[in-house]
Design an enzyme around this catalytic site. Sequence first.
Site, PDB file in Angstrom:
ATOM      1  N   LYS A  27     -18.489   9.468 -32.027  1.00 34.05           N
ATOM      2  CA  LYS A  27     -17.626   8.612 -32.838  1.00 34.05           C
ATOM      3  C   LYS A  27     -18.124   8.601 -34.270  1.00 34.05           C
ATOM      4  CE  LYS A  27     -19.982   4.246 -31.669  1.00 34.05           C
ATOM      5  NZ  LYS A  27     -19.775   2.915 -31.067  1.00 34.05           N
ATOM      6  N   LYS A  85     -11.335   7.411 -25.789  1.00 33.93           N
ATOM      7  CA  LYS A  85     -11.455   5.961 -25.879  1.00 33.93           C
ATOM      8  C   LYS A  85     -10.528   5.430 -26.971  1.00 33.93           C
ATOM      9  CE  LYS A  85     -15.746   5.409 -26.772  1.00 33.93           C
ATOM     10  NZ  LYS A  85     -17.096   4.814 -26.955  1.00 33.93           N
TER      11      LYS A  85
END
Length: 240
Positions: A27, A85
């Site tokens: 991320k 996600k």
Amino acid sequence: MKLLVSVTDAAEARLAVAGGVDIVDVKNPAEGSLGAPVPGVVAQVREAVPAELPLSVAIGDLPALPGTAALAALGAARAGADYVKLGLWGPSTAAEAVAVLRAARDAVGGEAAVIAVAYADAARVPSRPLAPSELVAAARAAGVSGCLIDTAVKDGRGLLSWLDPGALAALVAAAHAAGLDIALAGELRAEDLPALRATGADIAGVRSAACHGGRRTAALDPARIADLRAVCAAGTRAAI
């Protein structure tokens, strides 16, 4: 309970692998709790991680815009993600959350598993995102693969500051009853992991706890990762 460690690039991914992590997560913290990396970084991390090791990719703290979610999810899947996600930042109702999640699920078409993310501290986010108590029902209605409870604001107040072990255990039980995997994250410390494991959660996600000195901006420490994984697997207290 499996251990997920968040990384920002391929070099960090190699350190996570050296520590024996179960799932590598990529991320971009500069863009938020679930900040999305660019596709090239995802591809580089995928190349650096053994093929048998799952890769999770955050696609952003997303608005209530199904088309945006669909395109982001497809991009992550095509770049090599096994898990996508999706932070439910903008959706404040179950109906909005289901629409966004379903769009992402349809876009990836089975190329990756979509994970619905709610924030334990949703009440202090101006957009008033979906409450954690509504996450499992929304994920089930959307037909996605799993759930994650994280924190939106990274200010030192971790997951257990917002939801106690009993509340987390109830969420885990609800997810499992719905046939969903569930992960827990949010500035977790080594000493938090035994309590999380006791809830029955499938995955614990960390960043700070895996870094030198427990500082999320420091380098990842393979020795700390190995200790954390041992705690997740055995439920013993880490010596870090």
